[in-house]
Design a protein around this motif. Structure first.
Motif, mmCIF file in Angstrom:
data_model
loop_
_atom_site.group_PDB
_atom_site.id
_atom_site.type_symbol
_atom_site.label_atom_id
_atom_site.label_comp_id
_atom_site.label_asym_id
_atom_site.label_seq_id
_atom_site.Cartn_x
_atom_site.Cartn_y
_atom_site.Cartn_z
ATOM 1 N N ALA A 179 -53.276 4.910 -83.249
ATOM 2 C CA ALA A 179 -54.030 5.955 -82.557
ATOM 3 C C ALA A 179 -53.119 6.784 -81.662
ATOM 4 O O ALA A 179 -53.249 8.007 -81.579
ATOM 5 C CB ALA A 179 -55.153 5.323 -81.738
ATOM 6 N N PHE A 180 -52.187 6.121 -80.992
ATOM 7 C CA PHE A 180 -51.267 6.860 -80.120
ATOM 8 C C PHE A 180 -50.409 7.821 -80.931
ATOM 9 O O PHE A 180 -50.194 8.975 -80.531
ATOM 10 C CB PHE A 180 -50.374 5.887 -79.345
ATOM 11 C CG PHE A 180 -49.377 6.577 -78.463
ATOM 12 C CD1 PHE A 180 -49.736 7.012 -77.197
ATOM 13 C CD2 PHE A 180 -48.073 6.805 -78.893
ATOM 14 C CE1 PHE A 180 -48.826 7.663 -76.374
ATOM 15 C CE2 PHE A 180 -47.155 7.447 -78.086
ATOM 16 C CZ PHE A 180 -47.532 7.873 -76.826
ATOM 17 N N ILE A 181 -49.916 7.364 -82.081
ATOM 18 C CA ILE A 181 -49.051 8.207 -82.896
ATOM 19 C C ILE A 181 -49.811 9.430 -83.395
ATOM 20 O O ILE A 181 -49.315 10.563 -83.344
ATOM 21 C CB ILE A 181 -48.476 7.400 -84.076
ATOM 22 C CG1 ILE A 181 -47.517 6.321 -83.560
ATOM 23 C CG2 ILE A 181 -47.749 8.309 -85.058
ATOM 24 C CD1 ILE A 181 -47.033 5.375 -84.634
ATOM 25 N N LEU A 182 -51.036 9.223 -83.885
ATOM 26 C CA LEU A 182 -51.812 10.353 -84.395
ATOM 27 C C LEU A 182 -52.192 11.309 -83.266
ATOM 28 O O LEU A 182 -52.135 12.541 -83.440
ATOM 29 C CB LEU A 182 -53.068 9.844 -85.096
ATOM 30 C CG LEU A 182 -53.906 10.916 -85.800
ATOM 31 C CD1 LEU A 182 -53.095 11.629 -86.865
ATOM 32 C CD2 LEU A 182 -55.157 10.314 -86.415
ATOM 33 N N ALA A 183 -52.575 10.768 -82.113
ATOM 34 C CA ALA A 183 -52.910 11.632 -80.980
ATOM 35 C C ALA A 183 -51.680 12.382 -80.489
ATOM 36 O O ALA A 183 -51.756 13.546 -80.099
ATOM 37 C CB ALA A 183 -53.518 10.797 -79.849
ATOM 38 N N PHE A 184 -50.531 11.724 -80.527
ATOM 39 C CA PHE A 184 -49.292 12.370 -80.083
ATOM 40 C C PHE A 184 -48.938 13.541 -80.987
ATOM 41 O O PHE A 184 -48.387 14.552 -80.517
ATOM 42 C CB PHE A 184 -48.149 11.357 -80.066
ATOM 43 C CG PHE A 184 -46.848 11.920 -79.547
ATOM 44 C CD1 PHE A 184 -46.619 12.000 -78.185
ATOM 45 C CD2 PHE A 184 -45.869 12.374 -80.412
ATOM 46 C CE1 PHE A 184 -45.432 12.527 -77.699
ATOM 47 C CE2 PHE A 184 -44.684 12.898 -79.946
ATOM 48 C CZ PHE A 184 -44.452 12.969 -78.582
#
Length: 607
Positions: A179-184
């Motif tokens: 989730a962090f990677i996609l949001a980033f």
């Protein structure tokens, strides 16, 4: 002898991989997706080579880092990457782990993506040729090692991810990271702007120089300066890294092909006072016990949080109230294939008379129980934290509309557009890979992002026009969507349940596939490629260039401009540009969807 066996195994697996690729080219739909991806990759590779030709090493370092990041992250969002040759297929053969790993690595290199990445890495040769011919020759083995590290990093990431998804804590951790990677990828500008005051590119280049993706360029640059010790260290670093990743991947392959997967005794038996309660209890257990379900739930909630919390890095709290709605949109999209995930287990429902209605409502109740309380809590807390009194009627109107809309759409979509996946008890050691229809699954996810968002339209318009009167509109629209779409899904399941079970068990018939292929073949190649491009990139003009700027304008936020084109223009041009971008995005989605819808209609028996 061992070397000869490894060579023979690699040669055989490469031929198998190429044969599978030739077979895939018979499917016009897959050819269109492959062609679109290859075209986009060639454009990016050409851009990377052009950057090298300009001599801008800092920008080239950043570009190579993005390529490696794509290799690592891409398969995590595409069903575990291309696993045409699964390790489980060869577990009974008398092959050592190193031999099998070498063969699978060779097969992985025989694909479109490695060839395109190789073209991009030729930018190192272009850069070396600008310095001298010997430096260009040094760049050749560096390119090979760099490509090998890219592919190994991708395979190792998928293997590690698969191990994490085998245990509950690992599934949660993997969801948070994912989730962090996609949001980033969408909101990373805020973090970069916060930690880099002036020289963004220079700072990123300095970090990329120390990353493995930059070691090849370091070797070429050092060769141009005559620093051969540094060249040796960089090349040795790439070689050692490749060996370490290969050994780690081999070890994880052994675990994947030999680990036993036994069931656990349930801590508490299912209970229920009637069919509806029993079905609801079963569905709630699915969300807590199936690690893929749990992974998707945590991913959706964390994505909404990360997406709306990242702008705090630059002091902007305007996104905070929308974390709950963003999580709901993602949750609805990730849950769009509930019946497809059941696989052949659907027969237990079909064999029980009158179970279609209770089963559909149970899935809706489970969705509301899983995502309702947490998104409401997130919305209330973060809206209060933001201190924006004007946001309360907006988010409290949108939230119930999205809850009901998503709960209705997930069951309707999963009944009308189910995608066959691997049964839960037949999943491989790579839980990310759920079958041969990953492209179709991702297409439904993209469509659901739009559909779930649209369910909040009436409530949002009412809230913007009449403030708190939007809340009853949102509640009414949510209840209506939940009830009506659930009823439609139940009727469809009752009437066409056997056909759905046949689809999930055997996939689409050869005749249907042939008719669909023939229908797609009637369209010109450029039209198929354009349809894939529109479906893949229609979200860019629609959301970041239309929806988000419109929300900013309506809520009075005139300070944040970021990469939103309309907000950089004069005020008189902002709404026309927003309207133009929204029209462009919707048109792209409509064109892509209609192209495949017409092909699907033509493939039906009565088409």
């Amino acid at each position: 002898m061992a070397l000869g066996l490894t060579y023979a195994t690699s040669q055989t697996l490469v031929r198998m991989r190429l044969a599978a690729f030739r077979h895939a080219l018979k499917d016009q739909s897959r050819v269109s997706w492959i062609g679109t991806g290859a075209l986009l990759g060639l454009v990016l590779a050409g851009g990377t080579i052009w950057v090298a030709a300009t001599g801008d090493q800092d920008l080239l370092l950043v570009a190579l880092a993005v390529w490696m990041l794509g290799w690592v992250v891409g398969p995590l969002f595409a069903g575990g990457g291309d696993e045409t040759l699964k390790p489980e297929y060869f577990s009974m053969l008398p092959l050592t782990p190193r031999t099998l790993s070498a063969g699978l690595l060779s097969a992985a290199l025989a694909g479109v993506a490695p060839v395109i990445s190789l073209l991009a890495l030729l930018s190192l040769v272009v850069l070396g040729a600008q310095l001298s011919v010997p430096v260009a020759l040094v760049a050749l083995p560096v390119v090979v090692l760099q490509l090998l590290c890219f592919v190994l990093a991708s395979r190792l990431a998928v293997a590690v991810y698969g191990v994490l998804l085998q245990v509950r804590s690992g599934a949660v951790l993997a969801a948070v990271v994912n989730a962090f990677i996609l949001a980033f990828s969408a909101q990373g500008w805020a973090l970069i702007a916060a930690f880099v005051s002036t020289d963004v590119q220079g700072t990123m280049a300095s970090a990329a120089r120390f990353a493995p993706s930059g070691w090849g360029l370091v070797a070429v640059d050092a060769a141009g300066g005559g620093d051969w010790l540094r060249v040796l260290l960089a090349v040795a670093g790439l070689a050692v890294l490749a060996v370490v990743m290969f050994a780690a991947w081999s070890t994880l392959l052994v675990r994947r092909t030999t680990a036993s997967r036994t069931g656990r005794k349930p801590r508490r038996l299912l209970t229920g006072s009637g069919p509806r309660d029993a079905a609801a209890a079963k569905e709630v257990r699915s969300w807590t016990r199936d690690l893929l379900y749990a992974h998707r739930a945590v991913f959706a909630v964390c994505y909404g949080l990360f997406f709306c919390l990242m702008p705090l890095a630059v002091g902007w709290d305007g996104m905070l109230p929308w974390a709950g709605p963003a999580a709901l949109v993602m949750a609805g999209s990730m849950s769009a294939n509930l019946y497809g995930s059941d696989g052949t287990a659907l027969w237990t429902t079909l064999m029980t008379p009158g179970s279609a209605g209770p089963d559909v409502r149970a899935r809706q109740r489970a969705f509301l129980l899983v995502f309702g309380p947490v998104t409401v809590l997130i919305t209330v807390l973060l809206t209060w934290w933001s201190g924006s009194s004007s946001s309360w009627p907006l988010v409290l109107s949108v939230l119930p509309a999205l809850l009901g809309g998503a709960a209705g759409l997930v069951v309707a979509t999963s009944v009308f557009a189910a995608v066959p996946t691997t049964d839960a008890h037949k999943r491989s050691g790579n839980p990310l890979n759920s079958g041969e229809n990953e492209g179709e699954t991702m297409g439904i996810v993209w469509v659901m992002l739009i559909l779930v968002s649209l369910t909040a339209g009436p409530a949002l318009v009412a809230a913007l026009a009449w403030s708190w009167w939007g809340v009853p509109v949102g509640v009414a629209s949510g209840v209506l969507a939940w009830w009506y779409l659930g009823r439609v899904a139940a009727d469809r399941l009752e009437q066409r349940g056997p056909e759905l079970l046949t689809l999930l068990r055997h996939g689409r018939s050869t005749t249907e596939q042939a008719k669909k292929t023939a229908a797609l073949a009637e369209f010109p190649r450029w039209r198929r490629n354009l349809a894939n491009f529109c479906l893949g990139f229609g979200a860019i003009p629609l959301f970041p260039q239309a929806v988000v700027p419109a929300v900013f304008k309506l809520t009075g936020n005139n300070d944040t401009k970021s990469w939103f084109l309309a907000l950089h223009l004069d005020s008189r041009w902002r709404w026309p540009v927003i309207t133009l971008m929204a029209t462009l995005g919707l048109t792209m989605y409509a064109y892509g969807a209609l192209t495949y819808l017409n092909a699907k209609k033509a493939s039906r028996p009565d088409g």
